[in-house]
Design a protein around this motif. Structure first.
Motif, PDB file in Angstrom:
ATOM      1  N   THR A 193       3.708   7.044  -5.912  1.00  0.00           N
ATOM      2  CA  THR A 193       2.689   7.627  -6.782  1.00  0.00           C
ATOM      3  C   THR A 193       1.605   8.282  -5.937  1.00  0.00           C
ATOM      4  O   THR A 193       1.626   8.225  -4.707  1.00  0.00           O
ATOM      5  N   LYS A 194       0.623   8.874  -6.614  1.00  0.00           N
ATOM      6  CA  LYS A 194      -0.564   9.413  -5.945  1.00  0.00           C
ATOM      7  C   LYS A 194      -1.794   8.542  -6.224  1.00  0.00           C
ATOM      8  O   LYS A 194      -2.919   8.993  -6.059  1.00  0.00           O
ATOM      9  N   ASN A 195      -1.565   7.290  -6.573  1.00  0.00           N
ATOM     10  CA  ASN A 195      -2.656   6.391  -6.936  1.00  0.00           C
ATOM     11  C   ASN A 195      -2.937   5.423  -5.786  1.00  0.00           C
ATOM     12  O   ASN A 195      -2.140   4.511  -5.526  1.00  0.00           O
ATOM     13  N   PRO A 196      -4.080   5.574  -5.085  1.00  0.00           N
ATOM     14  CA  PRO A 196      -4.370   4.689  -3.952  1.00  0.00           C
ATOM     15  C   PRO A 196      -4.413   3.212  -4.328  1.00  0.00           C
ATOM     16  O   PRO A 196      -4.174   2.346  -3.474  1.00  0.00           O
ATOM     17  N   ARG A 197      -4.688   2.898  -5.591  1.00  0.00           N
ATOM     18  CA  ARG A 197      -4.760   1.498  -5.991  1.00  0.00           C
ATOM     19  C   ARG A 197      -3.398   0.811  -5.958  1.00  0.00           C
ATOM     20  O   ARG A 197      -3.309  -0.413  -6.004  1.00  0.00           O
ATOM     21  N   ASP A 198      -2.314   1.595  -5.854  1.00  0.00           N
ATOM     22  CA  ASP A 198      -0.982   1.001  -5.788  1.00  0.00           C
ATOM     23  C   ASP A 198      -0.640   0.477  -4.405  1.00  0.00           C
ATOM     24  O   ASP A 198       0.395  -0.180  -4.224  1.00  0.00           O
ATOM     25  N   GLY A 199      -1.497   0.751  -3.401  1.00  0.00           N
ATOM     26  CA  GLY A 199      -1.290   0.213  -2.068  1.00  0.00           C
ATOM     27  C   GLY A 199      -0.118   0.854  -1.337  1.00  0.00           C
ATOM     28  O   GLY A 199       0.471   1.841  -1.778  1.00  0.00           O
ATOM     29  N   ASN A 200       0.205   0.289  -0.186  1.00  0.00           N
ATOM     30  CA  ASN A 200       1.304   0.765   0.668  1.00  0.00           C
ATOM     31  C   ASN A 200       1.224   2.268   0.933  1.00  0.00           C
ATOM     32  O   ASN A 200       2.167   3.016   0.655  1.00  0.00           O
TER      33      ASN A 200
END
Length: 701
Positions: A273-280
């Motif tokens: 994804t492009k969501n930084p909250r998803d980590g890794n």
């Protein structure tokens, strides 16, 4: 000279740049006759019986290739400068009769229907020399006949340059940032996934953390253009940041480059994804390219320095000596004649389609002049030549930009794509989208030459069933899935002299998805670097496929250097699969959240057992992440390893399968744990002559 490893200096090993070596340049000056044998050419029709009895066919004729009426044989050659070169065709006739010959260079007609001398003595060797107009760098030379069959042995080029023996013959010199002068901070070596050094070439890079930090390259060859591989941080929302990178020439400010992280940084688990909250976080790096407008001589200092208040990471710089823009040839209609906008401000899709329709109705080609053309969707081509002024000059841009063939079961044929670039606007992977620079179905003797694809989901993804495609001299950069994937029911495809870097999946893949027969196909003489996921080369099922003479570097996650397997609903392996004369450097990886560790070479039996012959010959495995060779899951047999050199790995061989394999002249050294990993599976090592360094067995990770 370590010429067997191609013409690029790779970190940690002393690989001499072919274009820099004065010794090798002297050799070229004295011995400038280059021979390319027919078995290294591309034939538009693959014969089950290459030579008929009256053409020979015994063991001494292995290099001869049968050329029949209507077929084309294409050789790839390397030339130092534009000009005319004596090229000699070596052949013999299969029958009494007459033959006329047509010759093309890079798709341009050079000679048409000239008589080809035939010997009065049956099967006697003949030689035909012509002065052919060729251009600097990689060229294709095509021969087509009308008349009786001939058996082609080779061509010889006076004044040519030898092709790299492993890997692609590069049009640039690669300079690593950590080998240059710098005032920033060296990061790495570090292979830890989600860390910046892990995705850098050689696992090292230079980081700018304060004002004035810089890296300065000293040119060892003239250059008029550069590609800079860099990373800057993402925004807190995942939409990317923008920054300026200063370029200085011999101490004077030359320009400020606009760079961004829009096309880098993804997160979470596959397909990401492009969501930084998803980590890794990963997929950190991107490229920017620049033409200097002049040729910088040897010794010029080119400095890169940050100009925005953020952190910069510089991995490498590829310095090119780009040829001048190619002129529009006769017999071509220009897209600008139909209103295409070379400034890229207006959508040019309709103009391109009009030019394609006009060219087809008048038996002409389509010309893409110098410019940046915005296309709101892909264009479809069939029995057409689409040509540009060069990939540094003719650029296609857009969200869904691409050049596609008609879809099978009615694939396009006789498509010729030359000398342009495709820049997509893909920012993350969406497997529900059909998105690649080159796609659809392209068979029937189609050629893709000197095409550059960047910022697309895939560089090239073609779907079968179809037969006969040559991809040569391509550049694939910064994709979110595969570099090139040959998918389903494809045969007689060669991918060669191609560089692929920073993909989101396999650099090169043959995916023989059921139910269609698949193969043979060939990956040869390619330089493959830094896939973020999976392998540099993967062969998933199929008949008689091969991967030879490639240079594979720096795998990262859930993959290795070269994988052969039956996976993803593939047709079983059959025929003779050949993996030969490849060099693997810093390959293998771990899988995030997985206990599996992947080897430099690995075999994976997922969909079906592997029992047809698989040959691994003359392979160098350097600094493998984990094992040198890995057998993973299922049952294997008829696998033979010969002349394998493993230098630095945890184990030489990991055995997680039942079955057996034969090992001849497999030599291992600098093993961190031991020779073999086996925790009780019934795998038999059939040991032939010349093995050393890996006789002990362990069950320890």
């Amino acid at each position: 000279i370590n010429a067997e490893y191609g013409n690029s200096k790779m970190k940690g090993l002393d690989f001499t740049l072919l274009f820099i070596s004065l010794t090798l340049c002297t050799i070229w000056a004295k011995s400038n006759v280059v021979t390319i044998t027919a078995d290294k050419a591309f034939l538009t029709t693959k014969h089950s019986n290459p030579l008929q009895s009256n053409c020979g066919g015994n063991s001494t004729d292995a290099a001869f290739t049968l050329l029949q009426q209507g077929e084309t044989i294409i050789f790839t050659v390397n030339i130092p400068e534009d000009g005319y070169y004596p090229v000699t065709l070596k052949y013999r006739a299969c029958y009494e009769g007459s033959v006329t010959l047509s010759v093309s260079g890079n798709g341009y007609s050079l000679l048409e229907n000239i008589p080809l001398p035939l010997a009065t003595e049956s099967k006697a060797l003949m030689f035909k020399t012509d002065n052919l107009k060729l251009r600097r760098g990689l060229n294709t030379i095509s021969y087509q006949i009308v008349g009786v069959n001939i058996a082609v042995d080779s061509i010889t080029i006076e004044g040519g340059i030898p092709l790299a023996v492993r890997g692609a013959t590069l049009g640039y010199v690669e300079y690593e940032a950590e080998d240059a002068a710098f005032t920033g901070t060296l990061i790495g070596p570090d292979r830890t996934y989600t860390k910046l050094p892990s995705e850098a070439s050689g696992r090292k890079a230079i980081q700018f953390t304060k004002a004035g930090d810089n890296v300065e390259f000293s040119l060892k060859q003239p250059a008029n253009a550069v590609v800079i591989r860099y990373s800057i941080p993402d925004s807190s929302t995942g939409s990317g940041l923008y920054a300026l990178l200063g370029v200085y020439i011999d101490g004077s400010h030359f320009t400020s480059l606009n760079i961004s992280s829009v096309y880098s940084w993804v997160y979470g688990s596959y397909p990401f994804t492009k969501n930084p909250r998803d980590g890794n976080p990963h997929h950190f790096y991107d490229d920017v390219r620049l033409m200097f407008g002049k040729t910088l001589p040897i010794g010029t200092k080119v400095k890169l320095q940050g100009e925005s208040p953020i952190e910069y990471t510089i991995d490498l710089a590829d310095f090119y000596d780009v040829p001048a823009a190619y002129p529009q040839p006769s017999g071509f209609v220009s897209v600008t004649d139909f209103g295409a906008d070379p400034t890229g401000q207006k959508d040019s899709l309709n103009a391109f389609n009009q030019a394609i329709n006009k060219a087809k109705s008048s038996n002409q080609g389509v010309w893409i002049p110098v410019g940046k053309f915005l296309l709101s969707s892909r264009v479809t081509v069939d029995k057409l030549t689409l040509r540009g002024a060069g990939p540094w000059y003719s650029e296609l841009h857009g969200n869904d930009v691409g050049v596609f063939g008609n879809w099978a079961p009615n694939p396009s044929s006789d498509v010729k794509l030359y000398d342009f670039a495709i820049f997509g606007r893909t920012r993350t992977r969406d497997d529900s989208e059909i998105s690649s620079g080159i796609g659809g179905s392209l068979g029937g003797g189609s050629v893709v030459q000197n095409i550059w694809v960047e910022h697309d989901k895939c560089g090239m993804w073609v779907d079968g069933p179809f037969d006969s495609l040559l991809i040569t001299g391509a550049t694939i950069r910064n994709t979110f899935a595969d570099g090139i994937n040959l998918h389903k029911g494809i045969s007689n495809v060669i991918v060669e002299q191609t560089t692929v870097r920073n993909t989101g999946d396999d650099c090169l893949a043959m995916w023989a998805q059921q139910p269609n027969p698949y193969g043979p196909n060939v990956f040869r003489f390619n330089t493959l670097q830094l896939p973020n996921l999976a392998n540099t080369i993967a062969i998933y099922g199929g008949q008689g496929n091969s991967a030879t003479d490639n240079l594979c570097l720096d795998t990262l996650n859930f993959g290795g250097g070269i994988q052969v397997g039956t996976r993803f609903s593939s047709v079983p392996l059959s025929g003779n699969t050949v993996i030969a004369r490849n060099t693997l450097i810093r390959t293998g990886s771990t899988g995030l959240g997985s206990s599996v560790r992947f080897g430099g070479l690995w075999l994976y039996t997922d969909d079906a057992e592997m029992s047809s012959p698989i040959q691994f010959n003359n392979i160098d495995i350097e600094d493998s992440f984990y094992q040198g060779i890995q057998f993973y899951q299922g049952t294997v047999s008829n696998v033979v390893f010969t002349d394998i050199n493993i230098d630095t790995a945890t184990y030489a061989i990991e055995e997680r399968v039942s079955g057996s394999a034969t090992f001849n002249y497999v030599v291992a050294k600098n093993l961190k744990i031991g020779g073999q990993w086996n925790c009780g599976v019934s795998f038999k090592v059939i040991s032939g002559p010349g093995n050393s360094g890996w006789n002990d067995t362990h069950c320890t990770n």
